[in-house]
Design a protein around this motif. Structure first.
Motif, PDB file in Angstrom:
ATOM      1  N   PHE A   1      82.259  32.523  84.691  1.00 54.17           N
ATOM      2  CA  PHE A   1      81.745  32.732  86.041  1.00 54.17           C
ATOM      3  C   PHE A   1      80.394  33.447  85.974  1.00 54.17           C
ATOM      4  O   PHE A   1      80.063  34.103  84.978  1.00 54.17           O
TER       5      PHE A   1
ATOM      6  N   ASN B   1      78.784  36.253  88.224  1.00 54.85           N
ATOM      7  CA  ASN B   1      78.844  37.230  89.315  1.00 54.85           C
ATOM      8  C   ASN B   1      79.819  36.812  90.415  1.00 54.85           C
ATOM      9  O   ASN B   1      79.512  36.880  91.606  1.00 54.85           O
ATOM     10  N   ASP B   2      81.003  36.386  90.021  1.00 52.14           N
ATOM     11  CA  ASP B   2      82.024  36.009  91.006  1.00 52.14           C
ATOM     12  C   ASP B   2      82.514  37.259  91.745  1.00 52.14           C
ATOM     13  O   ASP B   2      82.680  38.323  91.135  1.00 52.14           O
ATOM     14  N   PRO B   3      82.766  37.146  93.056  1.00 55.76           N
ATOM     15  CA  PRO B   3      83.214  38.324  93.820  1.00 55.76           C
ATOM     16  C   PRO B   3      84.494  38.945  93.279  1.00 55.76           C
ATOM     17  O   PRO B   3      84.671  40.162  93.326  1.00 55.76           O
TER      18      PRO B   3
ATOM     19  N   ASN C   1      88.352  34.633  99.430  1.00 54.94           N
ATOM     20  CA  ASN C   1      87.001  34.337  98.962  1.00 54.94           C
ATOM     21  C   ASN C   1      86.786  32.865  98.615  1.00 54.94           C
ATOM     22  O   ASN C   1      85.698  32.483  98.205  1.00 54.94           O
ATOM     23  N   TYR C   2      87.812  32.020  98.723  1.00 60.13           N
ATOM     24  CA  TYR C   2      87.645  30.625  98.355  1.00 60.13           C
ATOM     25  C   TYR C   2      88.077  29.667  99.462  1.00 60.13           C
ATOM     26  O   TYR C   2      88.272  28.491  99.216  1.00 60.13           O
TER      27      TYR C   2
ATOM     28  N   ARG D   1      77.178  24.559  90.051  1.00 55.37           N
ATOM     29  CA  ARG D   1      77.423  25.064  91.402  1.00 55.37           C
ATOM     30  C   ARG D   1      78.634  24.350  91.987  1.00 55.37           C
ATOM     31  O   ARG D   1      78.778  23.143  91.844  1.00 55.37           O
ATOM     32  N   ASN D   2      79.497  25.115  92.637  1.00 62.48           N
ATOM     33  CA  ASN D   2      80.683  24.561  93.309  1.00 62.48           C
ATOM     34  C   ASN D   2      81.612  23.821  92.352  1.00 62.48           C
ATOM     35  O   ASN D   2      82.150  22.765  92.671  1.00 62.48           O
TER      36      ASN D   2
ATOM     37  N   THR E   1      78.994  28.930  88.008  1.00 61.48           N
ATOM     38  CA  THR E   1      79.541  29.073  86.659  1.00 61.48           C
ATOM     39  C   THR E   1      78.523  28.590  85.634  1.00 61.48           C
ATOM     40  O   THR E   1      77.570  27.869  85.965  1.00 61.48           O
TER      41      THR E   1
ATOM     42  N   SER F   1      82.612  29.942  92.677  1.00 66.04           N
ATOM     43  CA  SER F   1      81.266  30.494  92.711  1.00 66.04           C
ATOM     44  C   SER F   1      80.513  29.952  91.490  1.00 66.04           C
ATOM     45  O   SER F   1      81.109  29.315  90.612  1.00 66.04           O
TER      46      SER F   1
END
Length: 728
Positions: free
Chosen positions: A608, A610-612, A510-511, A546-547, A573, A571
């Motif tokens: 975070f 809603n981080d996957p 995911n990263y 973001r990022n 933060t 994701s």
């Protein structure tokens, strides 16, 4: 959006509201007294005209005998006090009443500033509002712009810490977030500006020495003076320490100097030079069980590798020139060339060499003419930081030091153009407007790598981006000693050049993606209260990031391999917090004796969104609650004695939030004497007096799955330092 998502979001909002409410409930009683004192002082305050008449009756000799050092710091403090937001001045004369081993001692008691130091070396990690929150200890510092005498030292690769030295400074500016706008700082953390002593502020000879536990020794000598329109200041420092934990030996030599020339009544220029040579060993993070059993031990892997960081000759040459064009217009020019070579010598597996030669240039124009008949100040600035040379080379210890990787970062740069204005719309009401245009280029070439480059990546990076970052703020002074403020700003944190290394991009699910700049938006509100009795400030901020650039230890060090650490863009933060400072003069005697209470509290609510993989987990590596307090009695004769406390809440050491560094509280005390004529002084400074075993910092891991992992760096045990200074 589903009803469950709405419920989750409402729950998080409620949770944040409760956190802020709880924190404010704790703080408001402390701030109620300052506010009441401000109202009382305002009611009794004499009219400005009366003050002016009183000053007019004094002779010039009476004013100037007090010395120039106080006036310089007072001028800087008055300028910083006009910034409507988190900003402060640290007077080095106050800091030097106790131990001054590293910058961590200098930056103590600063709201919003968290300093993590392990091993007693100068490779400390400074975090402001979560900037560079999980950057490694002992690495190039990130997320904050550092300046020496108003000229940038930070380059595209970050800032090399060995050029910092707290002894030899007159004062330090700490400007959090967008409050560092006038220095071209657009990062989340803002800026720290170290201001040197000069022959004008500190003439004469100063000799100082301090030493104590863990074979700590630090000696300083300086000389300053003035001849006609020329003044000079030279400072030399030597320090060493065997260390608390095994394999934390440190040695350091530092020399700095400056030469000022007043070319005319309107033009003055100053040349600066700095040299640093530092060597220190790196020790291992421990498991909690190991730390509780014996915090002075290291791991078998680190004992074998014997990692030795050798910064064998860093230097910096700078110039500042100021031109007072007329009563309303001025121009400031600054240029700094710095070189920071480093050799990491390790027996296994990959020793490395790196070198960053950076050129920083800045030009600031200031106009103080009225705007539409209203008092106004306009600043136009250009700030450029460039890698003239940037490289890292890794070798194989097992293959006769054959090159296994060669990175070239030369040509990377950060370019900022800023325009800002502060206008007094009405008495006590100011509006701040500003905008910065930021150009970022990262040129990276993997000239050689023995390991294959990850699939989908390349051996070349030529990243180029333009960003516009606005700023708007307002401040209101309903009373002369009370100021309310609010602001909104955008921040940009360029990825350091060392972060771009395609053969080691993160392979975490995911990263996997090319690195891009970290960007954010910050809203800040707060107030300041200043009177003879109270100096208080409170800032509440929330940043949408973001990022965010994060680091993680993918694999720990072993007997045959070093720890594998990699970086990635997270994701979205949230960084939110409370920064509260309160200095309260509890009692003042007629002879000048005083009892003072100093407090600094920081709340860090970073998580975070809603981080996957991690949902709304807290970001690791930094305490959510951090407090420093000091009670000091100062007698008019020059004697002083004080007690201090530092307390940190628990915090996570992994992104999955499965293991924690325990909360801790450590106690300190100091006593000393400073002669009334300031010719000599002595002190004794004790820290961690109860010999508490505690975690000073962590090496963040991805998911410890609840296992006791070797991620915890021990803080020093009980220690005592004594020192003396002579001026003549």
């Amino acid at each position: 959006m589903s009803s469950s998502s709405h419920a989750g979001r409402r729950g998080r909002i409620a949770q944040h509201t409760r956190l802020y409410t709880s924190a404010l409930a704790l703080l408001l009683p402390a701030f109620a007294a300052p506010a009441h004192a401000a109202l009382a002082d305002a009611a009794e305050e004499p009219a400005p005209a009366a003050e002016a008449d009183d000053d007019a009756g004094r002779t010039g000799s009476t004013i100037t005998v007090t010395g120039k050092r106080e006036s310089e710091v007072a001028t800087a403090r008055a300028r910083v006090d006009r910034i409507p937001g988190g900003a402060s001045i640290i007077d080095s004369e106050d800091v030097e009443r106790g131990k001054v081993a590293t910058v961590s001692d200098l930056l103590a008691y600063q709201p919003g500033v968290i300093v993590q130091s392990v091993g007693g070396n100068d490779g400390i990690k400074v975090t402001v509002r979560g900037s560079g929150i999980v950057n490694g200890l002992g690495n190039m510092t990130e997320g904050i712009k550092y300046l020496l005498d108003g000229v940038g030292l930070t380059g595209p690769g970050g800032t090399s810490y060995e050029l910092f030295e707290p002894l030899g400074l007159r004062y330090t500016e700490v400007l959090r977030g967008s409050n560092a706008f006038d220095y071209g700082a657009v990062t989340l953390g803002g800026a720290v500006n170290f201001v040197s002593r000069t022959g004008l502020t500190d003439p004469g000879v100063r000799l100082g020495i301090q030493g104590g536990s863990y074979e700590y020794l630090k000696a300083q000598g300086s000389v300053g003076g003035q001849t006609g329109n020329v003044d000079y200041y030279i400072n030399g420092v030597y320090s060493r320490r065997t260390g608390f934990q095994e394999q934390t030996r440190k040695r350091r030599i530092f020399v700095s100097g400056n030469l000022g020339i007043r070319l005319s009544d309107a033009v003055q220029t100053r040349f600066y030079a700095r040299y640093a040579n530092e060597q220190h060993l790196q020790s291992a993070p421990l498991t909690l069980a190991q730390l509780k059993d014996n915090p002075r031990q290291t791991s078998a892997a680190f004992r074998i590798s014997q990692a030795d960081v050798d910064k064998y000759g860093s230097y910096s040459f700078a110039n500042t020139t100021d031109w007072a064009i007329d009563a309303n217009n001025s121009l400031h020019f600054g240029i700094n060339y710095s070189s920071t070579p480093q050799h990491i010598n390790t027996k296994i597996p990959f020793p490395s060499d790196s070198r960053y030669d950076d050129l920083n240039v800045s030009l600031r124009y200031t106009n103080t003419s009225d705007l539409f008949g209203l008092p106004s100040e306009t600043n136009l600035g250009w700030f450029n930081a460039r890698h003239v040379k940037g490289s890292t080379t890794a070798f194989s210890a097992a293959l006769n030091h054959a090159v296994v990787k060669d990175n070239n970062f030369s040509g990377s740069y950060d370019n900022v153009i800023s325009l800002g204005n502060s206008t007094e719309l009405a008495p006590g009401l100011r509006l701040l407007l500003g905008v910065s245009a930021i150009e970022i280029r990262r040129k990276v070439s993997i000239d050689y790598t023995a390991a294959p480059i990850n699939a989908g990546q390349t051996d070349k990076v030529n990243y180029h981006d333009w960003t516009v970052a606005p700023r708007i703020g307002v401040s209101v002074k309903p009373l002369s000693q009370l100021e309310l403020f609010a602001s909104y700003s955008k921040s940009v944190n360029p990825i350091a050049t060392w972060g771009y290394s395609p053969s080691t991009y993160s392979t975490i699910v995911n990263y996997v993606k090319p690195l891009v700049d970290q960007k954010g938006e910050t809203a800040e509100v707060g107030f300041k209260v200043k009177s003879d009795t109270v100096d208080a400030s409170l800032s509440l901020y929330r940043s949408w990031i973001r990022n965010e650039f994060l680091l993680v230890q993918v694999a720990p060090a072993t007997a045959t391999s070093a720890a594998l650490v990699t970086g990635f863009n997270a994701s979205p933060t949230i960084h939110q917090g409370i920064e509260a400072g309160l200095t309260f003069n509890l009692w003042r005697g007629g002879d000048g004796s005083a009892l003072r209470l100093r407090n600094a509290y920081t709340y860090n609510g970073f998580h975070f969104r809603n981080d996957p993989a991690f949902g709304d987990n807290q970001l690791p590596s930094i305490p959510r609650h951090f407090y420093q307090g000091e009670l000091v009695f100062e007698h008019a004769s020059g004697f002083y004695v004080g007690a201090s406390v530092q307390s940190a809440s628990s915090y996570f050491a992994d992104y999955a939030n499965t293991i924690e560094a325990p909360a801790y509280t450590i106690l300190g005390a100091k006593a000393g004497y400073r002669s009334p004529d300031e010719r000599w002084s002595v002190f004794v400074d004790g820290s961690n007096l109860t010999d508490r075993k505690y975690v000073a910092a962590v090496s963040t891991v991805f998911n410890a799955k609840g296992a006791d992992t070797a991620a915890f760096h021990p803080g020093d045990g009980a220690a005592v330092v004594v020192g003396a200074t002579v001026n003549f």
